[in-house]
Structure formats: structure tokens, C-alpha cells
Design an enzyme around this catalytic site. Structure first.
Site, short mmCIF file in Angstrom:
data_model
loop_
_atom_site.label_atom_id
_atom_site.label_comp_id
_atom_site.label_asym_id
_atom_site.label_seq_id
_atom_site.Cartn_x
_atom_site.Cartn_y
_atom_site.Cartn_z
N LYS A 176 0.86 -1.19 0.00
CA LYS A 176 0.00 0.00 0.00
C LYS A 176 0.90 1.23 0.00
O LYS A 176 1.49 1.58 1.02
CB LYS A 176 -0.91 0.04 1.23
CG LYS A 176 -2.00 1.10 1.03
CD LYS A 176 -2.52 1.73 2.29
CE LYS A 176 -1.67 2.82 2.86
NZ LYS A 176 -1.52 4.02 2.01
N GLU A 251 10.95 1.47 9.62
CA GLU A 251 11.96 2.43 9.16
C GLU A 251 11.34 3.81 9.33
O GLU A 251 10.47 4.18 8.55
CB GLU A 251 12.30 2.18 7.68
CG GLU A 251 12.86 0.80 7.38
CD GLU A 251 14.29 0.63 7.83
OE1 GLU A 251 14.97 1.64 8.10
OE2 GLU A 251 14.72 -0.52 7.94
N CYS A 285 14.54 10.68 5.00
CA CYS A 285 14.72 10.26 6.39
C CYS A 285 16.19 10.43 6.80
O CYS A 285 16.50 10.71 7.94
CB CYS A 285 14.31 8.81 6.55
SG CYS A 285 15.21 7.70 5.46
N GLU A 384 11.48 16.31 13.45
CA GLU A 384 11.81 16.10 12.05
C GLU A 384 11.05 17.12 11.20
O GLU A 384 9.82 17.15 11.22
CB GLU A 384 11.41 14.67 11.63
CG GLU A 384 11.92 14.32 10.24
CD GLU A 384 11.53 12.93 9.80
OE1 GLU A 384 10.38 12.52 10.06
OE2 GLU A 384 12.38 12.24 9.20
P1 NAD Z 1 3.32 8.51 7.20
O1 NAD Z 1 3.72 7.85 8.44
O2 NAD Z 1 2.33 9.63 7.26
O3 NAD Z 1 2.72 7.47 6.14
C1 NAD Z 1 3.45 6.39 5.65
C2 NAD Z 1 2.51 5.32 5.14
O4 NAD Z 1 1.77 4.79 6.22
C3 NAD Z 1 1.49 5.79 4.13
O5 NAD Z 1 1.31 4.79 3.14
C4 NAD Z 1 0.23 5.92 4.97
O6 NAD Z 1 -0.96 5.81 4.22
C5 NAD Z 1 0.40 4.75 5.90
N1 NAD Z 1 -0.35 4.81 7.16
C6 NAD Z 1 -0.65 5.91 7.91
N2 NAD Z 1 -1.35 5.55 9.01
C7 NAD Z 1 -1.49 4.19 8.97
C8 NAD Z 1 -2.10 3.23 9.82
N3 NAD Z 1 -2.70 3.58 10.95
N4 NAD Z 1 -2.05 1.92 9.46
C9 NAD Z 1 -1.43 1.54 8.32
N5 NAD Z 1 -0.84 2.42 7.46
C10 NAD Z 1 -0.87 3.73 7.79
O7 NAD Z 1 4.71 8.97 6.56
P2 NAD Z 1 4.94 9.89 5.33
O8 NAD Z 1 4.61 11.28 5.76
O9 NAD Z 1 4.28 9.28 4.13
O10 NAD Z 1 6.53 9.73 5.12
C11 NAD Z 1 7.44 10.56 5.71
C12 NAD Z 1 8.08 9.88 6.89
O11 NAD Z 1 8.71 8.66 6.49
C13 NAD Z 1 9.19 10.71 7.51
O12 NAD Z 1 9.07 10.69 8.91
C14 NAD Z 1 10.46 9.98 7.08
O13 NAD Z 1 11.55 10.19 7.93
C15 NAD Z 1 10.01 8.58 7.07
N6 NAD Z 1 10.93 7.76 6.24
C16 NAD Z 1 11.77 6.88 6.86
C17 NAD Z 1 12.68 6.13 6.10
C18 NAD Z 1 13.65 5.17 6.76
O14 NAD Z 1 14.16 4.32 6.06
N7 NAD Z 1 13.89 5.25 8.04
C19 NAD Z 1 12.72 6.29 4.72
C20 NAD Z 1 11.85 7.21 4.13
C21 NAD Z 1 10.94 7.93 4.91
#
Ligand code: NAD
Length: 494
Positions: A176, A251, A285, A384
Site C-alpha cells: 500500500k 523504518e 529520512c 523532524e
Molecule cells: P506517514 O507515516 O504519514 O505514512 C506512511 C505510510 O503509512 C502511508 O502509506 C500511509 O498511508 C500509511 N499509514 C498511515 N497511518 C497508517 C495506519 N494507521 N495503518 C497503516 N498504514 C498507515 O509517513 P509519510 O509522511 O508518508 O513519510 C514521511 C516519513 O517517512 C518521515 O518521517 C520519514 O523520515 C520517514 N521515512 C523513513 C525512512 C527510513 O528508512 N527510516 C525512509 C523514508 C521515509
């Protein structure tokens, strides 16, 4: 092609569904590219059932390794062959400059499949024969159905890593992607079907996190969960996975320190500091978002950093020379601008940027921003921001640098710059993060684990880390020769 699809289930594209409409917006024009319909609960059930069927009765996990490698390599070729189309979609949907998408993210997506194809060809197993009467060997079996939840900041690069590592070891999956930026992943999953991945092995669902994502994670027939995204979301997903006793990797976010000692190669450290915070519009990230610079070179370094930041080319992401494109969404732009101090507060000074980029009538453009922050306790250094926004703090001693670097809840990456080997060796030891990059900007070695400490995550992705997560171990013991067993129930006089 817009790749506006609701789902791909059992190898078939489901272009529209009955669920709520989700507008997919171009961050440069702020116009709706297309509306996709959220995969409603019945489709989530169908996708998981398809993955389960493929796992239990399909050919994929039983295929000999060379055949599976051939399919994974065909996936890589299909991605390479669609570079322009993938790059254009990803760029239009995320605002990341086209050059970065094409050369780094599409190329990385193809490499992820090649890497895991090679990896499974070198699999080894454990054998124990210390007891002369037995052979005990440990098999690694695929786990089952993986739920893969990915974010919007680098959709195909991160999504392909999850898919490639899940399926390479024989699992099937349901991915997803983030609802804000699904188009590149939609095309990616279409390409995988055409490249010969058997039906049901890779399924796709579009929808929002709290609805489709949550249902997927909690689904009884999902065996494991791999998540990349924000820390708060990770906490919620890990709790949901935990309720079902599902292994999960997280992650999560970062607030990485980039430590530049007086002994650094000045020019390399400067180039790399710019790359580390401004690549992917700062939405990474692993961004080096906290620049810690030692006092001896601080004046010269900060001056040069500001000059180069001011000279960054802000522009439309599809234009070849663009270095900074629009942020992924209006909501995210507001989030980033929310960190700009409205009035100067003690110990916080805006050095450049801090406002919407002038000259753009539309689009989520922001001026790359550099802020001097004296105290690590300021929210600019603790939260962040996830944009082209660097905080600069000056330090005197190495001890002070480690305290600053380790002084947040995050622990994803630390960067260290020094030409003095003893300084580098001491630093890599003292820094509390899952990854330490010494005298280099981002360097992703896929064989090594990529994962964070503390609020930056649980578990890791990569070669052996992927194998450990996407397989489960089975210990099999076999006697070498007939055993002489005690005969219960045959005592004399009984
Ligand atoms: P987010 O947490 O808002 O969403 C990520 C995903 O999770 C989306 O697909 C979203 O629809 C889904 N999601 C949200 N709530 C959910 C739930 N309750 N159950 C299941 N799925 C759910 O993150 P974002 O804003 O899309 O991405 C940015 C974040 O990702 C930043 O904090 C960044 O640091 C992090 N990130 C981490 C890494 C790493 O490898 N550590 C890499 C890239 C991004």
C-alpha cells in the site's frame, strides 16, 4: 499513462473501485492529476486472499532459485526499460527533480531486484553435527503474506526495496503506497506483472493509512508487516502488528547530525553537506538536517554554505537543471514553514530562506532555509522537519559534538567529516545511530543493514537483515544411524 488504479489483485488491474475518491495532486501546479478510488474493505480482503493463495498453492515459493532469479532480473529490466515513464510519473507526483528521480531512484529500484536476485543465489545454511549421532540443519522458509506500507517521499525506491526483498525469499505481498504519491508504485507493480511475477505474488492496494492501511496491517491472513514512514505512524502500526503477534520492521524518521570537524576536507564536506540536506528537496529520512561544525572553520564554512544554498536552482521538477522542486503537498509545505521562527528568539537566527519561494504563483515551492540554532533543545533540532531546512550549531570539542549529535530521540544516520583517522574512529564508536557515514554523503550498501536506533526504527532492511525478516527458521534433526531408544512400558515384572 496516469497509472490511476485502485488495486492490482491476482495479476489483474482494477482501475476503479467503489471507495472514497482520493485526489492525486501535482505539487508544482497544485492541480489534480487524477482521482483514484480508495480500495474499500472488500478489496483489501481480496488482495490478501490472492496473496495467501499464491503463497499456499502458487508456483513462486517452490520455484528453483535460478528460475526465481530470472524473474527478479526480468523485473529489473522492465524497470530499466520504463525509466522515462516511471521518472516522469514519480516526478509529477512528488516534485522531486527529474534528474534525481531518473538517475538515483529509478536506477535504484531496478538495482533492488538485481541485488536480491544475486543474494538468493548465494544462500547458505546452518548445519550442526557436534552430536555424532545427529545431523541438525536449519532451513530458512518464507514466512507468508507480507503487508508493505510505504511513504510518499521516495515511493518507488522504497517500495521496490520492500517488494524485492519480500518476494525474493518466496513470500507474497500486498503493498500500500502513500495516498499522496501512488502513481509511480502503481506503474511499478504493473511492470512486475508483465515481467513474469506469477499472479497474486505482488498485489497492490491504494487507499489512506487509517482505513486501507490499518485494515491491511490487522488482517488475520497477513503474517508480517514492513513499514517505512513517520515515527507516530510507526508506533500505531507496530501496536497493531503486535496485537496479532506479527513480526514488524519500522523504518522511521530521522534528525541526523552532520559533524564537520576542523580537520575535515573543507570542500568535500561542503559539497556533501549540501547534498545531504537538499537532495530530494530535503524530504529524506537520512537527511543531514543538523549541521554541527567545529569553531575553527565554522565562520568560513557557514558563509560558504549559505552562499551555495542561495544559489540553488529552484524550479519545476521536470526541468533538467532544477535542484530544488516543490514540496510534496501543501500540507507538508505548511508543516515545514511552521518551523521558521516568526520572530527571532534568543539563540535562533535565520541565515537564509524561511519563506515561500518568490516567483512562483502556484506550487509548494519554498526557499532552501538555513537557521543557526545555539541550543539542541530547540524544536528545530528535536523534531523532524523533512524539508530543505538545515539547522547549524557550532561546537568546540569532540565531546560536545557527540552530546549534540546523540541528543535527540532519533538515531538513524550520523555523518562525520575529518581527515584525522583517530577522530573518525572515535566518532563512529561514540555516535548512537544505526548508520554512520564517514567522509561521504549518502552511501547505501545494500548488503549492510539500514535501520535506525530509538525513534528512528525497529529492525532493518538490506541483504542479511532482509533475509532474517522475510524468512523463518526451521531446525530439523535427523539421526545418522538407528537409535537405541529407552523402551517405556517394558519394565521387567510389569
Ligand atoms: P506517514 O507515516 O504519514 O505514512 C506512511 C505510510 O503509512 C502511508 O502509506 C500511509 O498511508 C500509511 N499509514 C498511515 N497511518 C497508517 C495506519 N494507521 N495503518 C497503516 N498504514 C498507515 O509517513 P509519510 O509522511 O508518508 O513519510 C514521511 C516519513 O517517512 C518521515 O518521517 C520519514 O523520515 C520517514 N521515512 C523513513 C525512512 C527510513 O528508512 N527510516 C525512509 C523514508 C521515509
Amino acid at each position: 499513462m496516469t497509472s490511476a488504479i485502485s488495486a492490482i489483485i491476482d495479476g489483474k488491474i482494477i482501475p476503479t473501485a467503489a471507495g472514497a475518491p482520493i485526489p492525486v495532486i501535482d505539487p508544482a501546479s497544485e492541480e489534480t492529476i487524477v482521482e483514484i478510488a480508495e480500495a474499500e474493505p472488500a478489496l483489501v480482503d481480496r488482495a490478501v486472499a490472492s496473496a495467501r493463495r499464491a503463497f499456499e498453492t502458487g508456483p513462486w515459493r517452490r520455484m528453483d532459485v535460478e528460475s526465481r532469479q530470472a524473474v527478479l532480473r526480468a523485473c529489473a529490466d522492465a524497470i530499466d526499460g520504463a525509466t522515462d515513464e516511471l521518472a516522469a510519473l514519480e516526478c509529477a507526483n512528488t516534485g522531486i527533480p527529474i534528474g534525481q528521480v531518473r538517475d538515483r531512484q529509478v536506477a535504484r529500484s531496478a538495482y533492488n531486484f538485481r541485488f536480491f536476485a544475486d543474494y538468493i543465489g548465494q544462500a547458505t545454511a546452518e548445519l550442526y553435527e557436534q552430536d555424532p549421532n545427529y545431523l541438525t540443519f536449519v532451513r530458512r522458509e518464507p514466512v507468508g503474506v507480507a503487508a508493505l506500507i510505504s511513504p510518499w517521499n521516495a515511493p518507488i525506491a522504497l517500495g521496490s526495496m520492500k517488494i524485492a526483498s519480500a518476494i525474493a525469499f518466496g513470500n507474497s505481498c500486498v503493498i500500500k503506497p502513500a495516498e499522496q504519491a501512488p502513481l509511480g508504485v502503481n506503474l511499478l507493480v504493473e511492470l512486475l506483472q508483465k515481467a513474469g511475477v506469477p499472479a497474486g505474488v505482488v498485489n497492490l492496494l491504494n487507499g489512506r493509512g487509517a482505513t486501507t492501511g490499518d485494515q491491511l496491517v490487522r488482517h488475520d491472513d497477513v503474517d508480517l508487516v514492513s513499514f517505512t514512514g513517520g515515527t507516530a505512524t510507526g508506533r500505531a502500526i507496530m501496536a497493531a502488528a503486535g496485537a496479532g503477534l506479527k513480526p514488524a520492521t519500522m523504518e522511521l524518521g530521522g534528525k541526523s547530525a552532520n559533524i564537520i570537524f576542523d580537520t575535515a576536507d573543507f570542500d568535500q564536506a561542503l559539497d556533501a553537506a549540501l547534498l545531504s540536506i537538499f537532495t530530494t528537496n530535503g524530504q529524506q529520512c537520512l537527511a543531514g538536517s543538523r549541521i554541527l561544525v567545529q569553531r575553527g572553520i565554522a565562520g568560513r564554512f557557514v558563509e560558504a554554505f549559505i552562499a551555495r544554498t542561495k544559489a540553488l536552482r529552484i524550479g519545476h521538477p521536470l526541468e533538467a537543471g532544477t535542484e530544488i522542486g516543490p514540496l510534496a503537498s501543501r500540507r507538508h509545505l505548511d508543516h515545514v514553514l511552521g518551523f521558521v521562527p516568526v520572530t527571532e528568539r534568543p539563540g535562533v537566527h535565520i541565515l537564509t530562506g524561511g519563506r515561500r519561494a518568490p516567483g512562483f504563483e502556484r506550487g509548494n515551492y519554498i526557499e532552501p532555509t538555513v537557521v543557526a540554532v545555539d541550543s539542541i533543545d530547540d524544536r528545530i533540532c528535536q523534531e523532524e522537519i523533512f524539508g530543505p531546512f538545515a539547522a547549524v550549531t557550532v561546537f568546540d570539542t569532540a565531546e560536545e559534538a557527540y552530546a549534540l549529535a546523540n541528543g535527540t530521540r532519533f538515531g538513524l544516520v550520523s555523518y562525520v567529516w575529518s581527515q584525522d583517522i583517530a577522530t573518525v574512529m572515535e566518532a563512529q564508536d561514540r555516535l548512537s545511530s544505526g548508520i554512520v557515514w564517514c567522509n561521504t554523503p549518502m552511501m547505501r550498501e545494500l548488503r549492510a543493514p539500514f535501520g535506525g536506533y530509538r525513534d528512528s526504527g525497529v529492525g532493518a532492511e538490506g541483504g542479511r537483515a532482509g533475509e532474517a525478516f522475510y524468512t523463518r527458521q526451521k531446525a530439523v534433526s535427523i539421526p545418522r544411524r538407528p537409535l537405541t531408544l529407552r523402551k517405556l512400558g517394558m519394565q521387567q515384572g510389569a
